[in-house]
Design a protein around this motif. Structure first.
Motif: not given
Lengths: 261, 279
Positions: A122-144
């Protein structure tokens, strides 16, 4: 005739007189199917092999379009729009309606890149935003907790259950409205299965979920609504506890009591 | 003799015969390699790499011209053949799939793979060398590209098809356009296999002599102009080895040794990639 209950809450999807024919087939695999899908709830699709439940599921994100010659008829309404038209932007549709497959489909790249994949598309390139959202998604999926120290490792090094949760994280990361689960636990052991089921129930608060399962107990455990399909038709759709305890249709009763299937 | 005893005897006979055949086959291979190593290592010296060809009897003669010519001819063939082969293989696996056109290309490419390389040489002679009026390095590269193409094309096709379709579907399900599915997911999954195909393709053409005989021809001295006839290790080896002069024959052995080691290492590298992929 089919017994389909009225759903009073808001609908995520509405299937109307839907028919689907595979390329080269004489007869449609799904016949004149009408079915509402409630928003922010879990709808399970059950039925014997070949009844068309996976075929129906794969119509919601137009997965059938990847193979030539398949034909849709009727309507599937999503946000009051028929998604079966040729004008439909499939990329946009699939961003909003995500899918989890039978076997885990970790891409041959790192854990981080797997989860970031959809966001990068979707064109998200901002490293910090990516990191935050990856962490959140992994937490949501209970695998963080399990992967936070090895985000740069190859995702294929994870166990089957972990990979499936990774795939859920990947799908959740793009914040879809609907998530389609195609027998998500059939390749997993019982403990991983329990973990995934728990996760699906938690996700309901944010997404509408449709899950195809061979396992009736699973449908009973996780879903709010259950649809029983047979030979390409929806025989009965009801609240899960009602459908399993007091089925209205004879076929449903026979199926859930194990008389066939 | 009981049935069981008979079975045991037959088993032993078949096992002995097949083991013997395997030993004979490997024996010849080791024989070739050992003769090559003994004569080749003996012929090796620094001047092989630093000196160009010279008339027989000259002390200072080497294979520099052939080594550089070989690298240039094979290098150009690789630069052209690899992307062409990968793109064509991608078309077959990802776009053409089971269509008539794709199946026809697969059939033709299989036939081309077993076509005698000298025929390819003759073809390039007719369409490139004859109109140009002279042999050239380009013509040699074109011949090698044609030989390399079907190998890379088919391995790419096969390797891409080995990538499970569910992986593609998963990428599509996240809203990826087709070209991104191919370049970001499918290629990654097939990376080791495609690399192996490239290595085997290069190894195959690096050992070709016949198609170069009447395309790039030969040159006894260093030439880096691809428009002119050019030396290659294989043709030089052929000329030197069949000459009556002992020092030229020695250079022929050196060329054979260097060439074999180059191709052997490419093959070993290719196998390592496959093994790494399997583990």
């Amino acid at each position: 005739m089919a017994t389909i209950i009225d759903i009073t809450e808001e609908k995520a999807l509405e299937v109307k007189d839907f028919e689907f024919t595979y390329a080269g087939a004489d007869a449609p695999s799904i016949k004149k199917l009408t079915m509402p899908i409630a928003k922010n709830s879990i709808t399970a699709l059950i039925g014997p092999s070949g009844c068309g439940k996976t075929t129906l599921l794969r119509s919601f994100n137009r997965m059938h379009d990847l193979y030539p010659g398949n034909e849709y008829a009727g309507e599937i309404l999503f946000k009051n729009k028929n998604i079966l038209t040729s004008k439909e932007d499939l990329i946009n549709l699939r961003i909003q309606i995500g899918m989890i497959f039978q076997k885990p489909t970790a891409f041959p790249m790192s854990i981080f890149d797997n989860v970031a994949y959809g966001m990068r598309l979707q064109g998200i390139k901002n490293k910090i935003e990516l990191q935050d959202r990856v962490e959140k998604a992994l937490q949501d999926a209970a695998i963080w907790k399990e992967v936070k120290d090895r985000l740069k490792h190859d995702a294929n090094g994870l166990s089957g259950g972990q990979q499936q949760r990774l795939c859920i994280a990947r799908a959740v990361a793009v914040e879809p409205e609907v998530l389609l689960f195609d027998e998500p636990t059939s390749a997993l052991d019982p403990i991983s299965t329990a973990g995934i089921e728990e996760l699906i129930v938690e996700l309901r608060e944010r997404v509408s979920i449709i899950i195809v399962t061979h396992n009736m107990q699973q449908a009973a455990r996780v879903s709010d609504y259950t649809g029983f399909m047979y030979l390409g038709e929806l025989i009965e759709l009801g609240k899960t506890e009602e459908l399993f305890v007091t089925p209205k249709e004879k076929l449903t009763e026979e199926y859930i009591t194990g008389k066939f299937g | 003799m009981t049935h069981t005893q008979k079975r045991i005897v037959i088993n032993r006979v078949v096992m002995t015969l097949s083991t013997l055949s395997a030993v004979i086959g490997i024996g010849f291979l080791l024989w070739i390699l050992s003769v090559l190593v003994i004569n080749g290592v003996d012929a090796l010296s620094w001047s092989i790499f630093s000196e160009e060809g010279a008339p027989p009897g000259y002390e200072e003669s080497g294979l520099k011209h052939a080594l550089i010519g070989q690298l240039m001819i094979v290098g150009v063939a690789t630069i052209v053949g690899v992307p062409l082969g990968i793109l064509a293989g991608t078309y077959l696996s990802e776009y053409g799939q089971k269509s008539k056109l794709a199946e026809t290309i697969r059939d033709i490419s299989d036939i081309m793979m077993s076509a005698p390389s000298i025929v390819i040489g003759a073809f390039v002679y007719a369409i490139v060398v004859a109109p140009m009026g002279h042999f050239s390095g380009w013509a040699g590269s074109i011949a090698l590209t044609i030989i390399m193409l079907p190998i890379i094309l088919r391995t790419t096709d096969d390797m891409l098809q080995l990538v499970p379709s569910t992986l593609r579907e998963a990428a599509f399900a996240l809203g990826a356009p087709k070209y991104k599915v191919i370049t970001q997911v499918v290629y990654r999954g097939a990376k080791a296999g495609i690399l192996t195909g490239i290595l085997l393709g290069v190894a195959r053409v690096a050992g070709e002599t016949a198609p170069l005989l009447f395309t790039s021809f030969n040159d006894n001295f260093l030439n880096t102009d691809m428009n002119e006839p050019m030396a290659s290790l294989t043709v030089t080896m052929y000329n030197y080895a069949t000459s009556p002069y002992e020092d030229w024959q020695k250079l022929g052995w050196a060329a054979a040794f260097i060439l074999s080691m180059f191709i052997l290492s490419l093959n070993i590298l290719g196998r390592l990639f496959i093994m790494k992929k399997k583990s």
